[in-house]
Every structure is written in C-alpha cells, then in structure tokens.
Design an enzyme around this catalytic site. Structure first.
Site, PDB file in Angstrom:
ATOM      1  N   ASP A  33      70.827   9.677 141.629  1.00 47.22           N
ATOM      2  CA  ASP A  33      69.518   9.063 141.829  1.00 47.22           C
ATOM      3  C   ASP A  33      68.376  10.067 141.730  1.00 47.22           C
ATOM      4  O   ASP A  33      67.217   9.683 141.661  1.00 47.22           O
ATOM      5  CB  ASP A  33      69.457   8.402 143.212  1.00 47.22           C
ATOM      6  CG  ASP A  33      70.460   7.266 143.344  1.00 47.22           C
ATOM      7  OD1 ASP A  33      70.657   6.551 142.352  1.00 47.22           O
ATOM      8  OD2 ASP A  33      71.055   7.120 144.427  1.00 47.22           O
ATOM      9  N   HIS A  34      68.689  11.326 141.738  1.00 53.43           N
ATOM     10  CA  HIS A  34      67.643  12.359 141.847  1.00 53.43           C
ATOM     11  C   HIS A  34      67.869  13.462 140.821  1.00 53.43           C
ATOM     12  O   HIS A  34      68.327  14.545 141.183  1.00 53.43           O
ATOM     13  CB  HIS A  34      67.665  12.956 143.254  1.00 53.43           C
ATOM     14  CG  HIS A  34      66.420  13.699 143.601  1.00 53.43           C
ATOM     15  ND1 HIS A  34      66.238  15.024 143.312  1.00 53.43           N
ATOM     16  CD2 HIS A  34      65.287  13.294 144.215  1.00 53.43           C
ATOM     17  CE1 HIS A  34      65.055  15.419 143.757  1.00 53.43           C
ATOM     18  NE2 HIS A  34      64.469  14.387 144.298  1.00 53.43           N
ATOM     19  N   PHE A  35      67.611  13.377 139.697  1.00 49.86           N
ATOM     20  CA  PHE A  35      67.119  12.283 138.867  1.00 49.86           C
ATOM     21  C   PHE A  35      68.170  12.062 137.786  1.00 49.86           C
ATOM     22  O   PHE A  35      68.737  13.043 137.304  1.00 49.86           O
ATOM     23  CB  PHE A  35      65.764  12.648 138.253  1.00 49.86           C
ATOM     24  CG  PHE A  35      64.696  12.898 139.291  1.00 49.86           C
ATOM     25  CD1 PHE A  35      64.026  11.835 139.871  1.00 49.86           C
ATOM     26  CD2 PHE A  35      64.403  14.179 139.703  1.00 49.86           C
ATOM     27  CE1 PHE A  35      63.033  12.061 140.818  1.00 49.86           C
ATOM     28  CE2 PHE A  35      63.421  14.408 140.650  1.00 49.86           C
ATOM     29  CZ  PHE A  35      62.732  13.358 141.215  1.00 49.86           C
ATOM     30  N   VAL A  40      68.709  17.274 140.015  1.00 48.65           N
ATOM     31  CA  VAL A  40      68.422  18.487 140.782  1.00 48.65           C
ATOM     32  C   VAL A  40      68.628  18.192 142.262  1.00 48.65           C
ATOM     33  O   VAL A  40      68.490  17.046 142.714  1.00 48.65           O
ATOM     34  CB  VAL A  40      66.988  19.018 140.559  1.00 48.65           C
ATOM     35  CG1 VAL A  40      66.799  19.506 139.135  1.00 48.65           C
ATOM     36  CG2 VAL A  40      65.940  17.986 140.924  1.00 48.65           C
TER      37      VAL A  40
END
Length: 157
Positions: A33-35, A40
C-alpha cells in the site's frame, strides 16, 4: 505494534548507545500500500524503528524495570531519503539521559553509509500496575517476553 521494526541489535553499551538494523523486504505487507509502484518503508515506521532501538537501550540499562517504554515526544525529525526493499537501515540511539521514568536520545537511521533520517526523541517508561495493581501480573508477563525478545535480537552479535 503489529510490526517489529528492528531485526537485530549489533551493538549495545548500557546507558550510552545502541545500534540495531532493519532489513527492508518486499514481502512486508504494508509495502503493498505504500506505494504499489514505488514501495518504501513509511516515514513513521522509520521513526518507530528509532524509538524501538532506543527502547531496548532503556530496558537493558534498567534491567527491565518497566513493562512500557513509549514515545513521549519527537523533535527535529528530518527525513533525507527513502528506505526501499533490499536496503538495510542501521539505527543508532545515543542516550542524553536515562532516568527512572523518562529518557531522551539523539537517534538516526543510515543506509549505504548515508543518513536517511534523524531526530531527537523523549521516551517515558512505566508499569501498567503503577496505576492499577490488577495489571501487575501483566507487567511481569510482558517483561518476561521482552527479556526473551532481547536475547533473540542480540544472539550472534
């Protein structure tokens, strides 16, 4: 916290400083989800890694006298770069003071020889049973688990 944000403690001088490492892996679920196209380690996780590192120094220096070691305040947090999968982050926490119920540190995270994050943090330490004696057994159980985890984090160091 669901995630442990340090993998190993590689140096510890009680009351003074500690060095820990985190290997960032693409297998960590939050990276989805990040990203998705540029995974990262979230900045708040970098900060939490520094907090966890300093917390182990407090616990070790005080012979686990408190079950809880929590972030009280973060100041001058400076993010300089990202931590992507495949990178190893080395966290350092230098104690400014470690008292019975509070402590303060200068902390940083480095990868590939370059500083990627730094901050000043204050921690508070306490036992759940301090406010409610019904939690004294919980404190004892938590401290036993934390002692075991420290042994795991420092083995082969």
């Amino acid at each position: 916290m669901k995630y442990s944000l340090i993998d190993k403690i590689i140096g510890l001088e009680e009351g003074k400083n500690i060095i820990a490492v985190k290997n960032v892996s693409l297998a960590e679920e939050y990276l989805g989800d990040h990203f998705p196209l540029f995974p990262v380690l979230p900045g708040v996780f970098l900060l939490q890694g520094m907090v966890e590192t300093a917390s182990w120094l407090v616990r070790s220096s005080q012979d686990f006298s408190n079950s809880m070691v929590l972030l009280e305040r973060a100041r001058n947090v400076n993010y300089k770069s990202f931590a992507a999968p495949g990178m190893c982050v080395e966290y350092t926490a230098d104690a400014k003071n470690i008292d019975e119920k509070s402590s303060s540190f200068t902390v940083s995270g480095r990868s590939g020889g370059e500083e990627i994050v730094k901050a000043k943090i204050d921690l508070r330490h306490f036992n759940l049973g301090d406010e409610n004696p019904a939690y004294c057994d919980t404190d004892t159980e938590m401290i036993a688990k934390l002692r075991l985890k420290l042994r795991l984090l420092t083995q082969n160091s």
